[in-house]
Write a protein that holds these residues in place. Structure first.
Motif, PDB file in Angstrom:
ATOM      1  N   PRO A 184     104.469  22.032  -6.814  1.00  0.00           N
ATOM      2  CA  PRO A 184     105.128  20.756  -6.468  1.00  0.00           C
ATOM      3  C   PRO A 184     105.150  20.497  -4.963  1.00  0.00           C
ATOM      4  CG  PRO A 184     106.462  22.045  -8.000  1.00  0.00           C
ATOM      5  CD  PRO A 184     105.388  22.952  -7.493  1.00  0.00           C
ATOM      6  N   GLU A 185     105.309  19.237  -4.624  1.00  0.00           N
ATOM      7  CA  GLU A 185     105.400  18.854  -3.218  1.00  0.00           C
ATOM      8  C   GLU A 185     106.745  19.253  -2.606  1.00  0.00           C
ATOM      9  OE1 GLU A 185     103.049  17.568  -1.229  1.00  0.00           O
ATOM     10  OE2 GLU A 185     101.687  17.859  -2.915  1.00  0.00           O
ATOM     11  N   ASP A 186     107.790  19.306  -3.422  1.00  0.00           N
ATOM     12  CA  ASP A 186     109.147  19.526  -2.888  1.00  0.00           C
ATOM     13  C   ASP A 186     109.532  21.008  -2.944  1.00  0.00           C
ATOM     14  OD1 ASP A 186     109.139  19.491  -5.663  1.00  0.00           O
ATOM     15  OD2 ASP A 186     111.159  18.642  -5.827  1.00  0.00           O
ATOM     16  N   LEU A 187     108.707  21.878  -2.409  1.00  0.00           N
ATOM     17  CA  LEU A 187     108.988  23.309  -2.453  1.00  0.00           C
ATOM     18  C   LEU A 187     110.278  23.669  -1.721  1.00  0.00           C
ATOM     19  CD1 LEU A 187     105.429  24.867  -1.901  1.00  0.00           C
ATOM     20  CD2 LEU A 187     106.771  24.827  -4.020  1.00  0.00           C
ATOM     21  N   GLN A 188     110.539  23.023  -0.599  1.00  0.00           N
ATOM     22  CA  GLN A 188     111.753  23.327   0.160  1.00  0.00           C
ATOM     23  C   GLN A 188     113.004  22.984  -0.642  1.00  0.00           C
ATOM     24  OE1 GLN A 188     112.344  24.927   2.836  1.00  0.00           O
ATOM     25  NE2 GLN A 188     110.351  25.120   3.825  1.00  0.00           N
TER      26      GLN A 188
END
Length: 493
Positions: free
Chosen positions: A117-121
């Motif tokens: 996913p793009e929202d790893l943070q």
């Protein structure tokens, strides 16, 4: 550190494998409770353990085999904590239902088998809030760049984090995890029993790659290809690095053709100092190079890239390796054994370019054939060669037959690009495929009494030259050759 994941249906088998890997040096073992096919006896599993243990029980939605109720699964994990297991793996959505108890450390995990996913943070922050001692994130890689994203997540996280990519695109993240600050990485007990896509075995991680020795100072090299799983380049280069006592490691990088440029841009941040380049990138890579040596420029293909002072410098070691291999089969044929000899090259890719260049330099009459006639024509025009239609290739009376196509390569080992009945005793037959070494073409040539050159000979020769570019040292030739022979079976040179 490597955590060895063990999934067996019987308690006895799980205990035996855990004992075996701990005796081999493993410092952490994950027991996959969801694999056990009967009521789990935790006291039996945890008694007399030789190293710390992670208790894990995965649901099917997280890639596991647990088919019971979630209530029973959580009860099992709570009991593991009560029984004093060293670590417990808890998925983020249930971690809040199992409080900390005793000395058991909490691994809060997230698995995504569809993407990275793009929202790893954001995902990492949610996991960190669940009273985590260690955060684990495992996602499926779709792009080589996903490896760098995950490794940098480990590197910058305040809570110890294992962030790895699954699938063959994600192998580098498993091997470089420790270099980027992960407390451990995961391996399976045996390469034939992977518990997650792209997992390597403990033996591969330790013997082939020397995982424990990969530090922040270690120079990274590798082979870039698609596919790459068949490549034995890591096997021989790592053997050579280890024998030469160099702080270097060589990894496989699977890179799709349309992502080569992006991958090369990531190389400095990954610590990559040099690359072997193979199918399908030998020609495509030329556009990304800052400097190209004369041979590679003339050939129009590059199989070696070295990062020098911020620049990408390209070389071609294939042509010299091919010519030396062919000359070795003509040792008693005079000072110019290839001059005027007809050489039929099957294929028109990067390897064919290298072979055609080398042979024309020595005065051979080179004939190119390829299923794509236009491509064959362009190659022939480049080196002033002849062409023949693919369907007419077996009508050429060639003294040297060279296969540069992937026909016959593992796993399609029952295929040959040339019919046996057209091979005659006077031919020298050279197959550039090295895995398997004894291709069907080579077997047929032996049966016909022809002299043969296997891909192993060329492979070793070009690797020796690459080693020199990578290290500035002479390669330990016999070490490389011996390791390749052991990997492919007994070879005849």
């Amino acid at each position: 550190m490597i955590c060895v994941s063990i999934g067996r249906g019987r308690h006895r088998s799980m205990i035996a494998e855990a004992r075996h890997v701990s005796e081999q040096g493993a410092q952490l073992v994950e027991l996959r409770l969801d694999y056990i096919r009967r009521a789990v006896n935790l006291k039996r599993l945890l008694a007399n353990r030789r190293c710390p243990v992670v208790a894990t029980c995965r649901r099917e939605q997280d890639g596991g085999k647990w088919t019971g109720t979630d209530q029973d699964r959580l009860m099992l994990l709570r009991q593991a904590i009560v029984d004093g297991v060293d670590y417990v793996d808890l998925e983020q959505d249930v971690a809040g239902e199992i409080p900390r108890y005793g000395k058991t450390k909490r691994i809060i995990s997230y698995h995504n088998f569809t993407e990275t996913p793009e929202d790893l943070q954001t995902i990492h922050q949610k996991l960190s809030r669940q009273d985590a001692d260690i955060v684990k994130i495992a996602t499926l890689a779709h792009h080589p760049h996903d490896n760098l994203r995950m490794l940098q997540l480990s590197e910058t996280s305040r809570i110890p984090t294992v962030a790895i990519c699954m699938g063959d695109l994600g192998t580098p993240s498993r091997l470089l995890a420790g270099r980027f600050g992960a407390p451990f990485t995961y391996a399976t007990f045996h390469e034939d029993r992977t518990l997650a896509p792209g997992q390597l075995s403990y033996r591969q991680m330790t013997e082939s790659y020397g995982y424990a020795d990969i530090k922040s100072s270690t120079a990274i090299f590798g082979v870039v290809a698609d596919p790459v799983a068949h490549s034995l380049s890591p096997t021989i280069h790592n053997a050579a690095f280890q024998d030469s006592e160099l702080d270097m490691v060589y990894l496989p990088f699977r890179v799709p053709l349309d992502e080569l440029g992006s991958f090369l841009g990531d190389c400095p941040e990954l610590g990559i100092k040099g690359l072997s380049v193979t199918i399908p990138h030998k020609e495509e890579v030329m556009q990304f190079l800052d400097q190209v040596d004369t041979d590679a420029a003339t050939i129009g293909a590059c199989n070696t890239v070295v990062f020098e002072s911020g620049q990408l410098v390209g070389y071609n070691t294939d042509h010299q390796a091919a010519v030396d291999s062919i000359l070795s089969a003509h040792r008693r044929s005079g000072p110019t054994p290839l001059k005027g000899k007809t050489a039929l090259i099957l294929g028109a890719g990067g390897a064919a370019k290298s072979v055609a260049y080398g042979l024309t330099q020595l005065g051979s009459d080179v004939v190119i054939t390829n299923r794509d006639a236009e491509r064959a024509g362009l190659l022939a025009e480049r080196f002033n060669c002849r062409t023949v239609a693919w369907d007419e290739r077996q009508k050429i009376r060639a003294g040297i037959l060279i296969n540069t196509t992937p026909i016959g390569m593992h796993p399609n080992v029952n295929e040959s690009p040339y019919e046996k009945r057209h091979i005659d005793r006077g031919m020298v037959v050279f197959d550039t495929i090295y895995n398997p070494e004894q291709t069907l073409l080579i077997k047929h040539a032996r049966e016909q009494g022809s002299r043969v050159i296997t891909g192993v000979d060329m492979f070793i020769r070009q690797a020796e030259l690459q080693f020199r570019y990578f290290t500035g040292q002479e390669a330990p030739k016999e070490v490389m050759r011996d390791r390749l022979k052991r990997s492919t079976g007994a070879a005849r040179f």
